[in-house]
Design a protein around this motif. Structure first.
Motif, PDB file in Angstrom:
ATOM      1  N   GLY A   2       0.805  -1.206   0.000  1.00 10.11           N
ATOM      2  CA  GLY A   2       0.000   0.000   0.000  1.00 10.11           C
ATOM      3  C   GLY A   2       0.836   1.252   0.000  1.00 10.11           C
ATOM      4  O   GLY A   2       2.067   1.224  -0.085  1.00 10.11           O
ATOM      5  N   LEU A   3       0.166   2.393   0.073  1.00 13.83           N
ATOM      6  CA  LEU A   3       0.836   3.687   0.116  1.00 13.83           C
ATOM      7  C   LEU A   3       1.513   3.851   1.476  1.00 13.83           C
ATOM      8  O   LEU A   3       0.932   3.547   2.513  1.00 13.83           O
ATOM      9  N   GLY A   4       2.754   4.327   1.473  1.00 18.81           N
ATOM     10  CA  GLY A   4       3.492   4.553   2.708  1.00 18.81           C
ATOM     11  C   GLY A   4       3.911   6.000   2.832  1.00 18.81           C
ATOM     12  O   GLY A   4       3.960   6.736   1.850  1.00 18.81           O
ATOM     13  N   ALA A   5       4.184   6.411   4.058  1.00 16.64           N
ATOM     14  CA  ALA A   5       4.643   7.782   4.290  1.00 16.64           C
ATOM     15  C   ALA A   5       5.597   7.798   5.472  1.00 16.64           C
ATOM     16  O   ALA A   5       5.480   6.975   6.392  1.00 16.64           O
ATOM     17  N   ASP A  31       8.154  11.960   2.943  1.00 14.89           N
ATOM     18  CA  ASP A  31       8.448  11.002   1.878  1.00 14.89           C
ATOM     19  C   ASP A  31       7.259  10.065   1.724  1.00 14.89           C
ATOM     20  O   ASP A  31       6.821   9.434   2.692  1.00 14.89           O
ATOM     21  N   ILE A  32       6.742   9.983   0.509  1.00 13.98           N
ATOM     22  CA  ILE A  32       5.557   9.170   0.227  1.00 13.98           C
ATOM     23  C   ILE A  32       5.970   8.041  -0.706  1.00 13.98           C
ATOM     24  O   ILE A  32       6.451   8.279  -1.819  1.00 13.98           O
ATOM     25  N   SER A 101      -8.629   4.217  -4.374  1.00 11.94           N
ATOM     26  CA  SER A 101      -7.738   5.061  -3.585  1.00 11.94           C
ATOM     27  C   SER A 101      -7.118   4.257  -2.461  1.00 11.94           C
ATOM     28  O   SER A 101      -7.599   3.176  -2.096  1.00 11.94           O
ATOM     29  N   ALA A 102      -6.033   4.792  -1.920  1.00  9.56           N
ATOM     30  CA  ALA A 102      -5.358   4.184  -0.773  1.00  9.56           C
ATOM     31  C   ALA A 102      -4.815   5.314   0.093  1.00  9.56           C
ATOM     32  O   ALA A 102      -4.420   6.362  -0.417  1.00  9.56           O
ATOM     33  N   THR A 103      -4.822   5.082   1.392  1.00  9.11           N
ATOM     34  CA  THR A 103      -4.375   6.100   2.345  1.00  9.11           C
ATOM     35  C   THR A 103      -3.160   5.595   3.110  1.00  9.11           C
ATOM     36  O   THR A 103      -3.143   4.454   3.580  1.00  9.11           O
ATOM     37  N   ALA A 104      -2.145   6.440   3.225  1.00  7.69           N
ATOM     38  CA  ALA A 104      -0.937   6.083   3.980  1.00  7.69           C
ATOM     39  C   ALA A 104      -1.212   6.202   5.477  1.00  7.69           C
ATOM     40  O   ALA A 104      -2.109   6.946   5.901  1.00  7.69           O
ATOM     41  N   PRO A 105      -0.446   5.479   6.291  1.00  9.36           N
ATOM     42  CA  PRO A 105      -0.591   5.647   7.747  1.00  9.36           C
ATOM     43  C   PRO A 105      -0.405   7.110   8.140  1.00  9.36           C
ATOM     44  O   PRO A 105       0.466   7.800   7.611  1.00  9.36           O
TER      45      PRO A 105
END
Length: 206
Positions: A2-5, A31-32, A101-105
């Motif tokens: 998934g998306l990371g941040a 940083d994404i 869509s995907a959401t980062a932590p």
């Protein structure tokens, strides 16, 4: 994946005065890390929540082939948007043209840009060094460019005592600085010259 941040400067949970002004442009980088299914044309948005609960969005990124190859993009909270100390949160979302869509932590940090006041040093005989400092701070004692020792966090009464690993010589000049949990370092204390015949003060003077 998934998306990371990640906000690397906030690895300790804080952004201090130096970190707030680092980078070009000055600010805090997020940083994404893109998901494996990311594609050219996907849109990444980041929303910042301020200490007062209001929110604003950083400039949107539409992914290019270069972004996809890199696997990472960076969004920056510019220093001007970090006007007040307190708790911040950053939420990044990637959205595709098909509507998925995907959401980062959620990334959180405490902005703390105020350094502790300079400690007060009492007279020292070189066997013991003591004084007062801001409660919760950490005190570093120096003799010239040499670290004599570190003590903290300082208790609620502000009193602290440091026993050097080796007694300091007569006439040695010592100073102290205080730092906080965010690693803001305050101004140095007034210097004190060690007198091996000095009376030791064991606590704050009322």
């Amino acid at each position: 994946n998934g998306l990371g941040a990640l906000i690397s400067e906030a690895s300790d949970g804080y952004i201090n005065a130096v970190e707030k002004l680092s980078g070009s442009p000055a600010g805090v980088d997020i940083d994404i890390y893109l998901p494996l299914g990311g594609a050219v044309g996907d849109v990444v948005t980041t929303t910042i929540t301020r200490p007062d609960g209001t929110a604003f969005s950083l400039p949107v990124t539409t992914l290019t082939s270069f972004d996809i190859a890199s696997g990472k993009i960076t969004h920056t909270i510019v220093a001007a948007d970090l006007a007040h100390d307190g708790n911040y949160a950053a939420s990044s979302v990637i959205a595709s043209a098909t509507g998925s869509s995907a959401t980062a932590p959620l990334q959180k940090f405490i902005l703390d840009t105020v350094a502790p006041a300079a400690p007060v040093l009492n007279d020292s005989n070189g066997l013991s060094i003591n004084g007062t400092a801001e409660p919760g701070s950490t005190v570093t004692v120096m003799a010239g460019n040499t670290v004599v020792g570190v003590v903290g966090p300082i208790g609620a009464d502000g009193n602290w005592t440091l026993i050097p690993a080796a007694p300091l010589s007569n006439g040695a000049s010592i100073t102290a600085t205080a730092s906080d949990a965010a690693n803001n370092v305050g101004l140095p204390s007034a210097s004190v010259s060690v007198s091996t015949s000095a009376l030791i003060i064991t606590g704050a003077v009322d």
